[in-house]
Design an enzyme around this catalytic site. Structure first.
Site, PDB file in Angstrom:
ATOM      1  N   CYS A   2      -1.585  -1.535   6.627  1.00  0.00           N
ATOM      2  CA  CYS A   2      -1.907  -0.644   7.600  1.00  0.00           C
ATOM      3  C   CYS A   2      -2.078   0.637   7.332  1.00  0.00           C
ATOM      4  O   CYS A   2      -1.430   1.225   6.663  1.00  0.00           O
ATOM      5  CB  CYS A   2      -1.255  -0.931   8.951  1.00  0.00           C
ATOM      6  SG  CYS A   2      -0.875  -2.518   9.291  1.00  0.00           S
ATOM      7  N   ARG A  27      -6.531   0.313   1.704  1.00  0.00           N
ATOM      8  CA  ARG A  27      -5.163  -0.476   1.910  1.00  0.00           C
ATOM      9  C   ARG A  27      -5.348  -1.774   2.185  1.00  0.00           C
ATOM     10  O   ARG A  27      -4.303  -2.656   2.418  1.00  0.00           O
ATOM     11  CB  ARG A  27      -4.262   0.433   2.910  1.00  0.00           C
ATOM     12  CG  ARG A  27      -4.219   1.821   2.459  1.00  0.00           C
ATOM     13  CD  ARG A  27      -3.646   2.479   3.512  1.00  0.00           C
ATOM     14  NE  ARG A  27      -2.325   2.364   3.794  1.00  0.00           N
ATOM     15  CZ  ARG A  27      -1.230   2.986   3.295  1.00  0.00           C
ATOM     16  NH1 ARG A  27      -1.323   4.010   2.326  1.00  0.00           N
ATOM     17  NH2 ARG A  27      -0.064   2.632   3.667  1.00  0.00           N
ATOM     18  N   TRP A  74      -3.662  -4.562   9.245  1.00  0.00           N
ATOM     19  CA  TRP A  74      -3.386  -5.906   8.386  1.00  0.00           C
ATOM     20  C   TRP A  74      -2.507  -6.823   9.038  1.00  0.00           C
ATOM     21  O   TRP A  74      -1.268  -6.489   9.151  1.00  0.00           O
ATOM     22  CB  TRP A  74      -3.046  -5.309   6.753  1.00  0.00           C
ATOM     23  CG  TRP A  74      -3.051  -6.465   6.037  1.00  0.00           C
ATOM     24  CD1 TRP A  74      -4.234  -6.894   5.396  1.00  0.00           C
ATOM     25  CD2 TRP A  74      -1.927  -7.263   5.351  1.00  0.00           C
ATOM     26  NE1 TRP A  74      -3.846  -7.897   4.266  1.00  0.00           N
ATOM     27  CE2 TRP A  74      -2.481  -8.136   4.448  1.00  0.00           C
ATOM     28  CE3 TRP A  74      -0.629  -7.323   5.456  1.00  0.00           C
ATOM     29  CZ2 TRP A  74      -2.090  -9.178   3.756  1.00  0.00           C
ATOM     30  CZ3 TRP A  74       0.284  -8.242   4.991  1.00  0.00           C
ATOM     31  CH2 TRP A  74      -0.640  -9.209   4.020  1.00  0.00           C
ATOM     32  N   ASN A  98       2.525   0.879  11.080  1.00  0.00           N
ATOM     33  CA  ASN A  98       2.604   0.236   9.714  1.00  0.00           C
ATOM     34  C   ASN A  98       4.082  -0.515   9.604  1.00  0.00           C
ATOM     35  O   ASN A  98       4.709   0.487   9.439  1.00  0.00           O
ATOM     36  CB  ASN A  98       1.731   1.194   8.755  1.00  0.00           C
ATOM     37  CG  ASN A  98       1.909   0.481   7.212  1.00  0.00           C
ATOM     38  OD1 ASN A  98       1.983  -0.545   7.169  1.00  0.00           O
ATOM     39  ND2 ASN A  98       1.922   1.319   6.352  1.00  0.00           N
ATOM     40  N   GLY A  99       3.989  -1.615   9.341  1.00  0.00           N
ATOM     41  CA  GLY A  99       5.344  -2.160   8.857  1.00  0.00           C
ATOM     42  C   GLY A  99       5.605  -3.298   9.727  1.00  0.00           C
ATOM     43  O   GLY A  99       4.897  -4.083  10.386  1.00  0.00           O
ATOM     44  N   GLU A 477      -2.818 -11.795 -16.143  1.00  0.00           N
ATOM     45  CA  GLU A 477      -3.486 -10.783 -15.143  1.00  0.00           C
ATOM     46  C   GLU A 477      -4.874 -11.277 -15.001  1.00  0.00           C
ATOM     47  O   GLU A 477      -5.392 -11.186 -13.982  1.00  0.00           O
ATOM     48  CB  GLU A 477      -3.605  -9.418 -16.158  1.00  0.00           C
ATOM     49  CG  GLU A 477      -4.397  -8.486 -15.463  1.00  0.00           C
ATOM     50  CD  GLU A 477      -3.995  -7.812 -13.930  1.00  0.00           C
ATOM     51  OE1 GLU A 477      -4.859  -7.270 -13.310  1.00  0.00           O
ATOM     52  OE2 GLU A 477      -3.120  -8.541 -13.596  1.00  0.00           O
ATOM     53  N   LYS A 481      -6.600 -11.601 -11.277  1.00  0.00           N
ATOM     54  CA  LYS A 481      -7.779 -11.019 -10.893  1.00  0.00           C
ATOM     55  C   LYS A 481      -8.774 -11.967 -10.268  1.00  0.00           C
ATOM     56  O   LYS A 481      -9.616 -11.693  -9.251  1.00  0.00           O
ATOM     57  CB  LYS A 481      -8.435 -10.253 -12.175  1.00  0.00           C
ATOM     58  CG  LYS A 481      -7.682  -8.988 -12.218  1.00  0.00           C
ATOM     59  CD  LYS A 481      -7.922  -7.687 -11.272  1.00  0.00           C
ATOM     60  CE  LYS A 481      -6.750  -6.769 -11.402  1.00  0.00           C
ATOM     61  NZ  LYS A 481      -5.742  -6.986 -11.044  1.00  0.00           N
ATOM     62  N   GLU A 484      -7.672 -13.152  -6.848  1.00  0.00           N
ATOM     63  CA  GLU A 484      -7.595 -12.148  -5.833  1.00  0.00           C
ATOM     64  C   GLU A 484      -9.139 -11.704  -5.157  1.00  0.00           C
ATOM     65  O   GLU A 484      -9.091 -11.816  -4.049  1.00  0.00           O
ATOM     66  CB  GLU A 484      -7.125 -10.807  -6.402  1.00  0.00           C
ATOM     67  CG  GLU A 484      -5.796 -10.611  -6.721  1.00  0.00           C
ATOM     68  CD  GLU A 484      -5.356  -9.254  -7.303  1.00  0.00           C
ATOM     69  OE1 GLU A 484      -4.429  -8.494  -7.004  1.00  0.00           O
ATOM     70  OE2 GLU A 484      -6.022  -8.760  -8.272  1.00  0.00           O
ATOM     71  N   HIS A 500       2.439 -28.909 -23.003  1.00  0.00           N
ATOM     72  CA  HIS A 500       3.484 -29.061 -22.221  1.00  0.00           C
ATOM     73  C   HIS A 500       3.050 -29.389 -20.522  1.00  0.00           C
ATOM     74  O   HIS A 500       4.107 -29.116 -19.644  1.00  0.00           O
ATOM     75  CB  HIS A 500       4.568 -28.028 -22.231  1.00  0.00           C
ATOM     76  CG  HIS A 500       5.289 -28.101 -23.777  1.00  0.00           C
ATOM     77  ND1 HIS A 500       6.193 -28.849 -24.230  1.00  0.00           N
ATOM     78  CD2 HIS A 500       4.955 -27.246 -24.738  1.00  0.00           C
ATOM     79  CE1 HIS A 500       6.495 -28.604 -25.366  1.00  0.00           C
ATOM     80  NE2 HIS A 500       5.689 -27.615 -25.700  1.00  0.00           N
ATOM     81  N   LYS A 600      -3.916  -3.152  -0.356  1.00  0.00           N
ATOM     82  CA  LYS A 600      -3.589  -2.114  -1.526  1.00  0.00           C
ATOM     83  C   LYS A 600      -2.344  -1.724  -2.024  1.00  0.00           C
ATOM     84  O   LYS A 600      -1.663  -1.899  -3.082  1.00  0.00           O
ATOM     85  CB  LYS A 600      -4.434  -1.050  -1.463  1.00  0.00           C
ATOM     86  CG  LYS A 600      -4.634  -0.128  -2.941  1.00  0.00           C
ATOM     87  CD  LYS A 600      -4.991  -0.828  -3.934  1.00  0.00           C
ATOM     88  CE  LYS A 600      -5.143   0.122  -5.141  1.00  0.00           C
ATOM     89  NZ  LYS A 600      -5.461  -0.489  -6.424  1.00  0.00           N
TER      90      LYS A 600
END
Length: 605
Positions: A2, A27, A74, A98-99, A477, A481, A484, A500, A600
């Site tokens: 947030c 964020r 958020w 925030n939190g 990575e 991406k 995401e 495997h 973020k």
């Protein structure tokens, strides 16, 4: 997570609150709101969804105030509805948060038993209710605030308005960052320096446990024990241009194109190009017996790339851990181990906790961060900054390559310090490093070729990424991406693991992205490519000119990145996988810069 802004102003704050919240969009958020002291008392304006929805509310119902707070939420507790959007209100208290309040259920039950009613599904409202109760008992605002803070557990940043105290904002930081901005006859509170950047470049960073009382001309800061303290005021240079997309459609696209410059600035900080030597300070690399890397998400994968570079070059063992698991597994740590924490924001909660765990064990700590005023930068023994500039897109691109740049230079420095290479070889490798920005720029020029691939990949339900050696973490990575920002299921594997299990997923509908520059792993990667094609797999082969010449026939698409020394191949090969994810997301119409459910800076566990 947030985003928070608070202004004790001398002029109307509505537009300035929105301007700051726009800076905090990076964020991640799913609702937004503002509140201010008006002639009719405290008024709130809230909306679910993007800031444009809040702006529409304000156009119909302006907020006429010179003191106010704003928030982008958020969701953690309760869905992202207007009713759950911040600011929250109870009695005389209006606040943003925030939190996470870990003991909110216990506090809520206690307050309900006392007759208080709750209007939201959030954990945040218990703080408003608790503070209002403390005020109702007759305590002064700052004393009531301290009494409230003593009762709540969790990680949080708070900014609070109290009716009857129209020239006052209260703030507290326990975990997530909070900064004080010093203006001319005005004061500010924000989640970070970017939040207050439109109004001032003079900031003080609250330490963990601090709380503050803000008026128009001063900030009274107290530590966790309630003792008055001073926090140094720093001048933070801010370039408005860094917050603009320019001619690009999205911040992510801009930040991909920013990478040559960001890597050049970062590499220049760790090498002496004239002497052909690396320049790492603060750590005796010759005396280090082991490196412990911790990070989350892309930062963790940057650390994994570093492992593949440092171990063979410097003959120095490197352990890489996901920070969210690290301290819970109670790792066996030994002296002469250097801990390296990697975080773009320097505020990632799990990584910060892992850093503190290692400090408590007596280990030397270093951080690779983009925010030099962050908590990690302040608490670590050594700071190795990256110099890529603010990264706004949620999916990290230029911060990743800048982090890898630092670790690549570190590999060379450790090899020299430990006598694994001589001065002549160090000079050669520094020359290789200095070439990286130019080659990254050439790699970014593959965007048009990648765009054609993206059209096909965007139709897929599943995508596999394969790589060997340093290309393995790059495959991870690439898959991250794609997940995401395009919401396509993707997995990265070490190519040798194909037989495997993952080979069972290969069919004509599943694109297989194989990362294979022409290096010591190439023949085995080419063999894996043949295995995939024999089973109908649609191969996207990302290689270099020599690899293209030696590749088995039959790849659906070959993307040819510039040839480079293996030392910098992870840097040069990063752009194609970033561009692929970006182009797929664009073609699917996804919200590239603010993908759903993501933030973020993850400042809570």
């Amino acid at each position: 997570m947030c985003g928070i802004i608070g202004i004790v102003g001398a002029s109307p704050v509505q537009d300035r609150l929105i301007e700051s919240l726009k800076r905090l969009e990076y964020r991640g958020y799913d609702s937004a709101g503002v509140a201010g002291f008006t002639k009719d008392g405290v008024q709130r304006r809230r909306a679910s969804g993007k800031l444009k929805n809040l702006e529409e509310v304000l156009a119909a119902q302006p907020l006429e105030a010179v003191v106010g707070i704003g928030h982008t939420r958020w969701a953690t507790h309760g869905p992202p509805t207007e009713g759950n959007a911040h600011p929250h209100h109870a009695g005389r208290v209006t606040l943003v948060h925030n939190g996470i309040i870990e003991n909110f259920a216990e506090l809520k039950a206690r307050l309900q038993a006392e007759g208080r009613t709750f209007d939201t599904d959030t954990d945040t409202e218990v703080v408003a209710q608790l503070l209002d109760r403390e005020l109702a008992s007759g305590k002064a605002p700052i004393d009531a605030f301290k009494a409230t803070l003593d009762q709540v557990r969790g990680a949080f940043a708070l900014v609070i308005m109290v009716e009857g105290e129209e020239g006052l904002l209260l703030g507290a930081r326990r975990g997530p960052p909070l900064v004080v901005g010093y203006g001319q006859g005005e004061m500010f509170l924000g989640s970070d320096a970017l939040a207050v950047g439109p109004f001032t470049n003079r900031v003080a960073y609250l330490e963990d446990g601090d709380y503050v009382a803000l008026s128009r001309d001063k900030a009274q800061i107290f530590d966790e024990d309630g003792k008055p303290v001073e926090r140094p005021v720093q001048v933070v240079p801010q370039s408005p241009a860094l917050m603009e997309k320019g001619n690009y459609r999205h911040f992510m696209e801009k930040e991909i194109h920013d990478q040559p410059e960001g890597c050049q600035r970062t590499i220049a900080a760790y090498v002496d190009m004239v002497a052909g030597a690396t320049t790492f300070e603060g750590v005796d690399l010759a005396g280090v017996e082991r490196i412990q890397v911790v990070g989350c998400g892309t930062a963790y994968l940057a650390g994994l790339v570093g492992k593949y570079l440092i171990e063979p070059l410097a003959d120095l063992p490197v352990d890489v851990d996901v920070a969210s698991e690290f301290r819970y597994r109670q790792p066996a740590l030994r002296e002469n181990t250097l801990t390296i924490a990697i975080s773009q924001s320097g505020e990632t909660a799990d990584t910060l906790a892992a850093l503190r765990y290692c400090k408590d064990k007596g280990l030397q700590t270093a951080v690779v961060v983009n925010a030099q005023g962050s908590t990690m930068a302040r608490e670590a023994d050594v700071v190795w900054p990256i110099y890529c500039g603010p990264e706004i897109g949620v999916a990290s691109t230029k911060a990743f390559t800048a982090q890898v740049s630092v670790l690549t230079a570190l590999a060379v420095a450790a090899a020299r310090a430990r006598g694994r290479i001589d001065a002549a070889e160090e000079k050669r490798l520094v020359g290789v490093l200095v070439e990286a920005p130019r080659l990254i720029a050439e790699s970014i020029n593959l965007e048009e070729a990648v765009q054609g691939i993206a059209h096909e990949v965007s139709k897929a339900r599943d995508v596999l990424y394969l790589g060997r050696g340093p290309m393995y973490p790059l495959a991870l990575e690439g898959a991250l991406k794609l997940k995401e920002i395009s919401y396509i299921h993707a997995e990265g594997y070490a190519a040798g693991e194909l037989k495997h299990g993952p080979i069972a997923l290969v069919d004509e509908e599943t694109p297989i992205v194989i990362l294979a520059p022409y290096d010591s792993y190439f023949e085995k990667s080419a063999s894996n490519m043949s295995e995939v094609m024999a089973r109908g797999g649609q191969v996207v082969f990302i290689t270099d000119p020599e690899g293209e010449r030696h590749a088995p026939a039959g790849a659906k698409v070959v993307v040819t990145a510039p040839r480079c020394d293996p030392l910098i191949a992870p840097l040069v090969m990063s752009a194609p996988i970033q561009l692929l994810a970006y182009q797929v997301a664009v073609q699917k119409g996804a919200d590239v810069d603010q993908p759903r459910n993501l933030a973020k800076s993850v400042t809570v566990e």
